[in-house]
Design an enzyme around this catalytic site. Structure first.
Site, PDB file in Angstrom:
ATOM      1  N   LYS A   1      -1.179  -8.033  -3.529  1.00 25.63           N
ATOM      2  CA  LYS A   1      -2.446  -7.304  -3.375  1.00 25.63           C
ATOM      3  C   LYS A   1      -2.176  -5.817  -3.566  1.00 25.63           C
ATOM      4  O   LYS A   1      -1.275  -5.269  -2.938  1.00 25.63           O
ATOM      5  CB  LYS A   1      -3.056  -7.566  -1.988  1.00 25.63           C
ATOM      6  CG  LYS A   1      -4.469  -7.005  -1.876  1.00 25.63           C
ATOM      7  CD  LYS A   1      -5.130  -7.367  -0.562  1.00 25.63           C
ATOM      8  CE  LYS A   1      -4.764  -6.449   0.560  1.00 25.63           C
ATOM      9  NZ  LYS A   1      -5.137  -5.018   0.341  1.00 25.63           N
TER      10      LYS A   1
ATOM     11  N   TYR B   1      -4.847  -7.116  14.421  1.00 27.73           N
ATOM     12  CA  TYR B   1      -3.934  -8.121  13.871  1.00 27.73           C
ATOM     13  C   TYR B   1      -3.988  -9.429  14.640  1.00 27.73           C
ATOM     14  O   TYR B   1      -4.113  -9.451  15.861  1.00 27.73           O
ATOM     15  CB  TYR B   1      -2.491  -7.609  13.922  1.00 27.73           C
ATOM     16  CG  TYR B   1      -2.212  -6.492  12.955  1.00 27.73           C
ATOM     17  CD1 TYR B   1      -2.336  -6.672  11.575  1.00 27.73           C
ATOM     18  CD2 TYR B   1      -1.798  -5.236  13.420  1.00 27.73           C
ATOM     19  CE1 TYR B   1      -2.070  -5.634  10.694  1.00 27.73           C
ATOM     20  CE2 TYR B   1      -1.528  -4.202  12.541  1.00 27.73           C
ATOM     21  CZ  TYR B   1      -1.663  -4.409  11.181  1.00 27.73           C
ATOM     22  OH  TYR B   1      -1.396  -3.382  10.308  1.00 27.73           O
TER      23      TYR B   1
ATOM     24  N   HIS C   1      -3.763  -1.683  -4.124  1.00 25.39           N
ATOM     25  CA  HIS C   1      -4.836  -0.668  -4.099  1.00 25.39           C
ATOM     26  C   HIS C   1      -4.405   0.317  -5.170  1.00 25.39           C
ATOM     27  O   HIS C   1      -3.740   1.318  -4.893  1.00 25.39           O
ATOM     28  CB  HIS C   1      -4.902   0.034  -2.733  1.00 25.39           C
ATOM     29  CG  HIS C   1      -5.605  -0.734  -1.675  1.00 25.39           C
ATOM     30  ND1 HIS C   1      -6.925  -1.097  -1.774  1.00 25.39           N
ATOM     31  CD2 HIS C   1      -5.179  -1.197  -0.478  1.00 25.39           C
ATOM     32  CE1 HIS C   1      -7.287  -1.760  -0.679  1.00 25.39           C
ATOM     33  NE2 HIS C   1      -6.240  -1.841   0.120  1.00 25.39           N
TER      34      HIS C   1
ATOM     35  N   LYS D   1     -12.695  -3.766  -3.696  1.00 20.93           N
ATOM     36  CA  LYS D   1     -13.901  -3.755  -2.857  1.00 20.93           C
ATOM     37  C   LYS D   1     -15.061  -3.063  -3.571  1.00 20.93           C
ATOM     38  O   LYS D   1     -15.636  -2.086  -3.078  1.00 20.93           O
ATOM     39  CB  LYS D   1     -13.651  -3.088  -1.502  1.00 20.93           C
ATOM     40  CG  LYS D   1     -12.595  -3.784  -0.655  1.00 20.93           C
ATOM     41  CD  LYS D   1     -12.521  -3.188   0.736  1.00 20.93           C
ATOM     42  CE  LYS D   1     -11.450  -3.812   1.598  1.00 20.93           C
ATOM     43  NZ  LYS D   1     -10.062  -3.451   1.202  1.00 20.93           N
ATOM     44  N   PHE D   2     -15.436  -3.599  -4.728  1.00 17.99           N
ATOM     45  CA  PHE D   2     -16.578  -3.061  -5.458  1.00 17.99           C
ATOM     46  C   PHE D   2     -17.811  -3.105  -4.557  1.00 17.99           C
ATOM     47  O   PHE D   2     -17.958  -4.017  -3.735  1.00 17.99           O
ATOM     48  CB  PHE D   2     -16.838  -3.891  -6.718  1.00 17.99           C
ATOM     49  CG  PHE D   2     -15.782  -3.730  -7.766  1.00 17.99           C
ATOM     50  CD1 PHE D   2     -15.759  -2.603  -8.575  1.00 17.99           C
ATOM     51  CD2 PHE D   2     -14.797  -4.690  -7.941  1.00 17.99           C
ATOM     52  CE1 PHE D   2     -14.775  -2.452  -9.552  1.00 17.99           C
ATOM     53  CE2 PHE D   2     -13.820  -4.542  -8.913  1.00 17.99           C
ATOM     54  CZ  PHE D   2     -13.809  -3.423  -9.716  1.00 17.99           C
TER      55      PHE D   2
ATOM     56  N   ILE E   1     -24.191  -1.272  -7.888  1.00 16.93           N
ATOM     57  CA  ILE E   1     -25.081  -2.169  -8.636  1.00 16.93           C
ATOM     58  C   ILE E   1     -24.314  -2.823  -9.789  1.00 16.93           C
ATOM     59  O   ILE E   1     -23.273  -2.319 -10.228  1.00 16.93           O
ATOM     60  CB  ILE E   1     -26.319  -1.418  -9.180  1.00 16.93           C
ATOM     61  CG1 ILE E   1     -25.891  -0.294 -10.145  1.00 16.93           C
ATOM     62  CG2 ILE E   1     -27.157  -0.858  -8.033  1.00 16.93           C
ATOM     63  CD1 ILE E   1     -27.042   0.279 -10.958  1.00 16.93           C
TER      64      ILE E   1
ATOM     65  N   ARG F   1       1.836  -3.800   6.274  1.00 18.48           N
ATOM     66  CA  ARG F   1       2.905  -3.093   6.982  1.00 18.48           C
ATOM     67  C   ARG F   1       3.863  -4.014   7.706  1.00 18.48           C
ATOM     68  O   ARG F   1       5.006  -3.629   7.962  1.00 18.48           O
ATOM     69  CB  ARG F   1       2.273  -2.059   7.929  1.00 18.48           C
ATOM     70  CG  ARG F   1       1.727  -0.854   7.168  1.00 18.48           C
ATOM     71  CD  ARG F   1       0.758  -0.026   7.983  1.00 18.48           C
ATOM     72  NE  ARG F   1      -0.535  -0.683   8.095  1.00 18.48           N
ATOM     73  CZ  ARG F   1      -1.578  -0.184   8.765  1.00 18.48           C
ATOM     74  NH1 ARG F   1      -1.447   0.973   9.388  1.00 18.48           N
ATOM     75  NH2 ARG F   1      -2.724  -0.838   8.797  1.00 18.48           N
TER      76      ARG F   1
ATOM     77  N   ASN G   1     -24.562  -3.058 -13.019  1.00 23.53           N
ATOM     78  CA  ASN G   1     -24.204  -2.311 -14.224  1.00 23.53           C
ATOM     79  C   ASN G   1     -23.040  -1.359 -13.980  1.00 23.53           C
ATOM     80  O   ASN G   1     -22.154  -1.201 -14.824  1.00 23.53           O
ATOM     81  CB  ASN G   1     -25.418  -1.540 -14.743  1.00 23.53           C
ATOM     82  CG  ASN G   1     -25.138  -0.895 -16.076  1.00 23.53           C
ATOM     83  OD1 ASN G   1     -24.826  -1.590 -17.043  1.00 23.53           O
ATOM     84  ND2 ASN G   1     -25.194   0.426 -16.131  1.00 23.53           N
TER      85      ASN G   1
ATOM     86  N   ASP H   1       0.840  -1.207   0.000  1.00 25.62           N
ATOM     87  CA  ASP H   1       0.000   0.000   0.000  1.00 25.62           C
ATOM     88  C   ASP H   1       0.872   1.254   0.000  1.00 25.62           C
ATOM     89  O   ASP H   1       0.959   1.970   1.010  1.00 25.62           O
ATOM     90  CB  ASP H   1      -0.939  -0.014   1.212  1.00 25.62           C
ATOM     91  CG  ASP H   1      -1.876  -1.225   1.186  1.00 25.62           C
ATOM     92  OD1 ASP H   1      -2.097  -1.780   0.093  1.00 25.62           O
ATOM     93  OD2 ASP H   1      -2.361  -1.632   2.249  1.00 25.62           O
TER      94      ASP H   1
END
Ligand code: 5BU
Length: 268
Positions: A60, A219, A62, A93-94, A97, A238, A99, A38
């Protein structure tokens, strides 16, 4: 009890090509580590990824926190994924809706579906979010994780909400291969589909030597997550890039995650 099988056994049995590929990769690299890098510049993201690539199975990202994202960022990430043999998971993280998420996934500046092997979604809008993302992702052989639980204090993704994530995943197994969660869920409600199931659990909120970050993050250790809670992939941010030597940190988490897995499947 898929968590008691080895990743190789699960790879051999799995019907979804993306899940199969991830389990094979874990076995090949002897790693169940995902690094969450990140950082806010392209150069920093690529530098860290190049250094820790050999130890991880999933990078991963962002991507929207990069101040200088360009099309070449995706090209370079893909090059590193091929070089070091890992998959890319855009933690987008959608949450809209069907469409709208279709457009967010395929278009815009980031064109996530064109380079991210894995992405994830909240189920707040209902099952249409999965259907919309699948229309873009399935033809590209991408896969999805549903947010069943979060690591942060006070998370509202609990109880019936979490169970609904499991139900939605069961109905969409061509695209949805698992969850972001804090423990395995399959046992919580009977599987009425009658089909074999083996979901992948990726778990953030992992660090050795810290309990939280003052902003709600909580954590646990790789051992708690993998051995005690049956999760498959530990996501460490981190703990790897926060302080100390990147490569040494990555090696420590790779070993801790793998040892916990070996103990879980009785190989240690
Ligand atoms: P950390 O530096 O290890 O705390 O980073 C954790 C990462 O995982 C960070 O990118 C979060 O956005 C992400 N995350 C999380 O921490 N907890 C969650 O429940 C989910 C994602 Br979903």
């Amino acid at each position: 009890m898929s968590q008691l099988k080895t990743y190789a056994e699960r790879a051999a049995l799995h019907k979804n090509p993306s899940a199969k590929r991830l389990f094979e990769l874990m076995e090949r690299k002897q790693s169940n580590l995902s690094a969450s890098v990140d950082v806010t510049t392209k150069a920093e993201l690529l530098r860290i990824t190049e250094a820790i690539g050999p130890y991880i199975v999933v990078l991963k990202t962002h991507i929207d926190i990069l101040s200088d994202f360009d099309a070449d960022t995706a090209v370079q990430l893909t090059r590193l994924a091929d070089k070091h043999d890992f998959l890319i998971f855009e933690d987008r993280k959608f949450a809209d809706i069907g469409n709208t998420v279709k457009l967010q996934y395929s278009s815009g500046v980031h064109k996530i579906a064109s380079w991210a092997h894995i992405t994830n979604a909240h189920i707040v809008p209902g099952e249409g979010i999965v259907k919309g993302l699948a229309e873009v992702g399935v033809p590209l052989q991408r896969c999805l994780l549903l947010l069943a639980e979060m690591s942060s204090k006070g998370s509202l993704a609990t109880g019936e909400y979490t169970l609904e994530a499991l139900r939605i995943a069961r109905r969409n197994k061509d695209f949805c291969v698992g969850f972001i969660g804090q423990r395995r869920l399959e046992g919580l409600i009977p599987n009425e589909t009658g089909e074999e199931e083996d979901f992948i659990y990726m778990t953030p909120g992992v660090q050795l030597g810290s309990k939280g970050d003052g902003l709600g993050q909580q954590y646990r250790t790789p051992r708690e997550v993998v051995l005690e809670c049956g999760c498959d992939v530990i996501i460490v941010g981190r703990g790897i890039y926060g302080s100390g030597d990147l490569v040494e940190n990555a090696k420590v988490y790779q070993k801790a995650g793998w040892d916990a897995y070996l103990e879980r499947v009785g190989r240690k």
